[in-house]
Design a protein around this motif. Structure first.
Motif, PDB file in Angstrom:
ATOM      1  N   ALA A 227       0.831  -1.205   0.000  1.00 32.92           N
ATOM      2  CA  ALA A 227       0.000   0.000   0.000  1.00 32.92           C
ATOM      3  C   ALA A 227       0.864   1.253   0.000  1.00 32.92           C
ATOM      4  CB  ALA A 227      -0.923  -0.003   1.216  1.00 32.92           C
ATOM      5  N   ARG A 228       1.951   1.221   0.732  1.00 31.63           N
ATOM      6  CA  ARG A 228       2.844   2.385   0.776  1.00 31.63           C
ATOM      7  C   ARG A 228       3.493   2.639  -0.586  1.00 31.63           C
ATOM      8  NH1 ARG A 228       4.809   4.103   6.025  1.00 31.63           N
ATOM      9  NH2 ARG A 228       6.899   4.462   5.180  1.00 31.63           N
ATOM     10  N   MET A 229       3.645   1.559  -1.372  1.00 35.06           N
ATOM     11  CA  MET A 229       4.231   1.699  -2.708  1.00 35.06           C
ATOM     12  C   MET A 229       3.164   1.909  -3.786  1.00 35.06           C
ATOM     13  SD  MET A 229       7.307  -1.139  -2.731  1.00 35.06           S
ATOM     14  CE  MET A 229       6.197  -2.525  -2.458  1.00 35.06           C
ATOM     15  N   VAL A 278      -0.063   3.575   8.890  1.00 40.01           N
ATOM     16  CA  VAL A 278       1.221   3.820   8.208  1.00 40.01           C
ATOM     17  C   VAL A 278       1.159   3.442   6.732  1.00 40.01           C
ATOM     18  CG1 VAL A 278       2.546   3.522  10.333  1.00 40.01           C
ATOM     19  CG2 VAL A 278       2.190   1.558   8.832  1.00 40.01           C
ATOM     20  N   ALA A 279       0.122   2.701   6.334  1.00 36.81           N
ATOM     21  CA  ALA A 279      -0.013   2.337   4.914  1.00 36.81           C
ATOM     22  C   ALA A 279      -0.438   3.528   4.063  1.00 36.81           C
ATOM     23  CB  ALA A 279      -1.030   1.202   4.763  1.00 36.81           C
ATOM     24  N   LEU A 280      -1.034   4.530   4.690  1.00 41.15           N
ATOM     25  CA  LEU A 280      -1.508   5.698   3.957  1.00 41.15           C
ATOM     26  C   LEU A 280      -0.381   6.693   3.724  1.00 41.15           C
ATOM     27  CD1 LEU A 280      -4.863   6.214   5.903  1.00 41.15           C
ATOM     28  CD2 LEU A 280      -4.554   5.138   3.666  1.00 41.15           C
ATOM     29  N   PRO A 281      -0.473   7.500   2.691  1.00 41.94           N
ATOM     30  CA  PRO A 281       0.568   8.510   2.442  1.00 41.94           C
ATOM     31  C   PRO A 281       0.770   9.405   3.656  1.00 41.94           C
ATOM     32  CG  PRO A 281      -0.923   8.339   0.566  1.00 41.94           C
ATOM     33  CD  PRO A 281      -1.532   7.516   1.659  1.00 41.94           C
ATOM     34  N   GLY A 282       2.031   9.562   4.039  1.00 40.84           N
ATOM     35  CA  GLY A 282       2.331  10.383   5.204  1.00 40.84           C
ATOM     36  C   GLY A 282       1.963   9.729   6.514  1.00 40.84           C
ATOM     37  N   GLY A 283       1.757   8.407   6.498  1.00 42.31           N
ATOM     38  CA  GLY A 283       1.304   7.700   7.702  1.00 42.31           C
ATOM     39  C   GLY A 283       2.359   7.511   8.764  1.00 42.31           C
ATOM     40  N   GLY A 284       3.604   7.850   8.477  1.00 41.80           N
ATOM     41  CA  GLY A 284       4.647   7.759   9.488  1.00 41.80           C
ATOM     42  C   GLY A 284       5.518   6.537   9.343  1.00 41.80           C
ATOM     43  N   SER A 285       6.308   6.294  10.391  1.00 39.56           N
ATOM     44  CA  SER A 285       7.308   5.229  10.391  1.00 39.56           C
ATOM     45  C   SER A 285       6.672   3.853  10.562  1.00 39.56           C
ATOM     46  CB  SER A 285       8.316   5.478  11.524  1.00 39.56           C
ATOM     47  OG  SER A 285       9.167   4.366  11.686  1.00 39.56           O
TER      48      SER A 285
END
Length: 353
Positions: A227-229, A278-285
């Motif tokens: 999801a992050r990609m 964290v899977a969302l854009p800007g979701g953090g580390s």
């Protein structure tokens, strides 16, 4: 480079050897684990507690930190450094447990990942003409150097049929696709399938539960990273592993922000909620999410400490040692990087004891 089932690789810990591969002639009962369970309760007293880890973190020098390891039963450094000490401790642990349990296949569940790691290293090195030896890990069912030599000679006798087949198929896939990720995925699937087969053969619901939860953890991590990609749907359906409590289709069909709902009724509920963020854009580390995944596995296996005797005590202890090896690496890596104690402590996973 396929291998016929009758090819040869001599390994003392082979699951196909007379000791490791035969189905026992009697039904194993909890009472058969009474002796080893009693020993393990005593051995647990030497596991790295949080207090011992704190002493290692706060030690003035690495030699002082290493001394704490020897107090916990680790061998002295004989020139191989920390990895040499950990490799010896790992080999000693598996050898000790395999020789004391009614069926040594119980230890093999935790050794499999080292064999498959070595398979990945060997295949990738061959593909680029490199020497893989320095990246091979001891602790698996098969001696890593014998495995390498057996592969080069096209002789792998002693390895399980699943392992032989997976190496041959992964090599073909790697040559044809030039994509190491596809070869790794094939080997990962085979690894978890072997774990599931052994758990079912041993007749342990507790062990099978660990294997299925491990698959769920792997799939949840894959879903979050994908999801992050920006890769979901069809991509996930190709890379997710079978055999978990939550089906591949269910995970692949979920949106990034609904992963928490997919796992909400199981032990990964908290990890999945963090993963959805964290899977969302800007979701953090990813750090807290990864830690929550590992802690969910630890919480499941820590239930073994409530069982007076049985295969659960052995399974819990083997996992505790694996957790301990990871903690030791984390501490020494943090010390080498000059991190302060609080930062190192924040990276440590939940302890078994």
């Amino acid at each position: 480079m396929p291998f016929p089932a009758g090819s040869s690789l001599s390994t003392p810990n082979s699951p196909l050897s007379s000791k490791g591969g035969n189905i026992l002639s009697h039904q194993i009962k909890d009472i058969d684990y009474l002796s080893i369970s009693t020993r393990i309760r005593a051995m647990e007293n030497r596991l790295l507690t949080r207090e011992r880890m704190d002493r290692m973190i706060d030690a003035r020098e690495n030699g002082e930190a290493m001394k704490i390891l020897t107090e916990c039963g680790y061998p002295e450094d004989r020139g191989g450094g920390l990895e040499g000490v950990l490799a010896q401790a790992r080999a000693d642990t598996f050898r000790d447990i395999a020789g004391a349990v009614p069926d040594p296949r119980l230890a093999e569940i935790f050794q499999l990942k080292y064999d498959y790691h070595n398979a990945k290293v060997i295949l990738k090195a061959q593909a680029v003409g490199a020497d893989p030896e320095r990246l091979l890990l001891a602790g698996g069912r098969y001696d890593p150097r014998e495995l390498l030599e057996g592969w080069r000679r096209e002789e792998l006798q002693g390895c399980s049929e699943e392992f032989q087949r997976a190496m041959a198929q992964a090599w073909t896939l790697l040559r044809e696709s030039r994509d190491p990720q596809q070869a790794d995925l094939l080997l990962d699937r085979s690894c978890y399938q072997e774990m599931e087969r052994l758990a079912k053969a041993l007749g342990s619901p507790f062990l099978l539960g660990y294997v299925r939860l491990s698959v769920d953890v792997a799939n949840l991590r894959t879903a979050v990273r994908a999801a992050r990609m920006g890769k979901e749907g069809d991509f996930l359906r190709r890379v997710l592993l079978p055999g978990g409590n939550v089906s591949q289709q269910t995970v692949a069909s979920a949106r990034a922000d609904t992963l928490g709902e997919v796992f909400q009724s199981g032990p990964l509920a908290q990890a999945a909620q963090l993963g959805a963020k964290v899977a969302l854009p800007g979701g953090g580390s990813l750090t807290a999410f990864e830690k929550a995944c590992d802690d969910a596995l630890t919480a499941y296996l820590a239930a073994a400490r409530m069982v007076p005797f049985g295969e659960q005590t052995v399974i819990g202890y083997l996992y505790a040692k694996e957790l301990e090896f990871t903690a030791v690496r984390t501490i020494f890596a943090g010390r080498a990087a000059g991190l302060d104690g609080d930062t190192i402590r924040a990276r440590l996973r939940q302890t078994y004891v």
